[in-house]
Write an enzyme that holds these catalytic residues in place. Sequence first.
Site, PDB file in Angstrom:
ATOM      1  N   VAL A 131       0.105  -2.542   6.069  1.00 48.96           N
ATOM      2  CA  VAL A 131       0.774  -2.476   7.523  1.00 48.96           C
ATOM      3  C   VAL A 131       0.091  -3.763   8.370  1.00 48.96           C
ATOM      4  CG1 VAL A 131       1.141  -1.292   9.342  1.00 48.96           C
ATOM      5  CG2 VAL A 131       1.599  -0.363   7.193  1.00 48.96           C
ATOM      6  N   ASP A 175     -10.328   9.893   5.604  1.00 52.29           N
ATOM      7  CA  ASP A 175     -11.302  10.754   5.907  1.00 52.29           C
ATOM      8  C   ASP A 175     -11.801  10.363   7.485  1.00 52.29           C
ATOM      9  OD1 ASP A 175     -11.233  12.176   3.905  1.00 52.29           O
ATOM     10  OD2 ASP A 175     -12.678  11.060   2.790  1.00 52.29           O
ATOM     11  N   THR A 176     -11.151   9.000   7.867  1.00 52.08           N
ATOM     12  CA  THR A 176     -11.706   8.287   8.997  1.00 52.08           C
ATOM     13  C   THR A 176     -10.591   8.191  10.179  1.00 52.08           C
ATOM     14  OG1 THR A 176     -11.312   6.068   8.214  1.00 52.08           O
ATOM     15  CG2 THR A 176     -13.713   7.106   7.727  1.00 52.08           C
ATOM     16  N   CYS A 201       3.714   2.766   5.097  1.00 50.10           N
ATOM     17  CA  CYS A 201       3.402   4.058   4.934  1.00 50.10           C
ATOM     18  C   CYS A 201       2.055   4.173   5.140  1.00 50.10           C
ATOM     19  CB  CYS A 201       3.877   4.786   3.802  1.00 50.10           C
ATOM     20  SG  CYS A 201       3.247   6.316   3.410  1.00 50.10           S
ATOM     21  N   VAL A 202       1.509   4.824   6.239  1.00 46.90           N
ATOM     22  CA  VAL A 202      -0.150   4.766   6.337  1.00 46.90           C
ATOM     23  C   VAL A 202      -0.530   6.453   6.322  1.00 46.90           C
ATOM     24  CG1 VAL A 202      -1.898   4.277   7.962  1.00 46.90           C
ATOM     25  CG2 VAL A 202      -0.117   2.828   8.043  1.00 46.90           C
ATOM     26  N   ILE A 203      -0.866   6.633   5.312  1.00 47.07           N
ATOM     27  CA  ILE A 203      -1.392   8.076   5.217  1.00 47.07           C
ATOM     28  C   ILE A 203      -2.818   8.174   5.629  1.00 47.07           C
ATOM     29  CG2 ILE A 203      -1.996   9.696   3.320  1.00 47.07           C
ATOM     30  CD1 ILE A 203       0.348   8.532   1.671  1.00 47.07           C
ATOM     31  N   HIS A 237      -9.282   5.380  10.626  1.00 47.39           N
ATOM     32  CA  HIS A 237      -8.806   3.982  10.175  1.00 47.39           C
ATOM     33  C   HIS A 237      -7.194   3.978  10.334  1.00 47.39           C
ATOM     34  CE1 HIS A 237      -8.526   0.296   7.747  1.00 47.39           C
ATOM     35  NE2 HIS A 237      -7.637   0.979   7.060  1.00 47.39           N
ATOM     36  N   ASP A 251      -1.274  -6.138   7.777  1.00 49.21           N
ATOM     37  CA  ASP A 251      -1.009  -7.556   7.542  1.00 49.21           C
ATOM     38  C   ASP A 251       0.377  -8.265   7.771  1.00 49.21           C
ATOM     39  OD1 ASP A 251      -3.538  -7.834   5.746  1.00 49.21           O
ATOM     40  OD2 ASP A 251      -2.463  -6.309   4.717  1.00 49.21           O
ATOM     41  N   PHE A 284       0.952  -1.245  -0.156  1.00 50.24           N
ATOM     42  CA  PHE A 284       0.010  -0.038   0.101  1.00 50.24           C
ATOM     43  C   PHE A 284       0.880   1.155  -0.033  1.00 50.24           C
ATOM     44  CE2 PHE A 284      -4.407   0.363   0.104  1.00 50.24           C
ATOM     45  CZ  PHE A 284      -4.677   1.794   0.440  1.00 50.24           C
TER      46      PHE A 284
END
Length: 136
Positions: free
Chosen positions: A43, A72-73, A67-69, A75, A45, A11
């Site tokens: 991430v 809107d929530t 990398c977690v961007i 999450h 997983d 991702f």
Amino acid sequence: MVKLGFVIAEFNRDITFMMEKLADEHAEFLGAEVPYKVMVPGVYDMPVPIKRLLEKEDVDAVITIGCVIEGDTEHDEIVVHNAARKITDLSLQYDKPVALGISGPGMTRMQAERRIDYGRKAVESAVKMVKRLNDL
């Protein structure tokens, strides 16, 4: 020679690709070997492949690259917090370092691009920890 396993999230691959390249270069600079690389969708997983790598006798430490961007929530926060908790649990369970090369949560794509050195920093941390733990 320190042997590392990489677990890399697909991702946001444009960013994790750059993170992986910097991590590879730094591992080589430090004289570490990377015999295993496992690609995972995201991430969240990562824990199962991390566990499998930690079970291998020829892996001294695992590097996570992700990398977690922000969306809107919330999450992104849920993903990173749960992954980090489980990653820490696995490190303690197997008595081997698992370095957190995951950027986020709560960041924009531009911020993520500025943080591509997290993979390199994770390699640095893991190699130092392996050497220091071996000296105990």
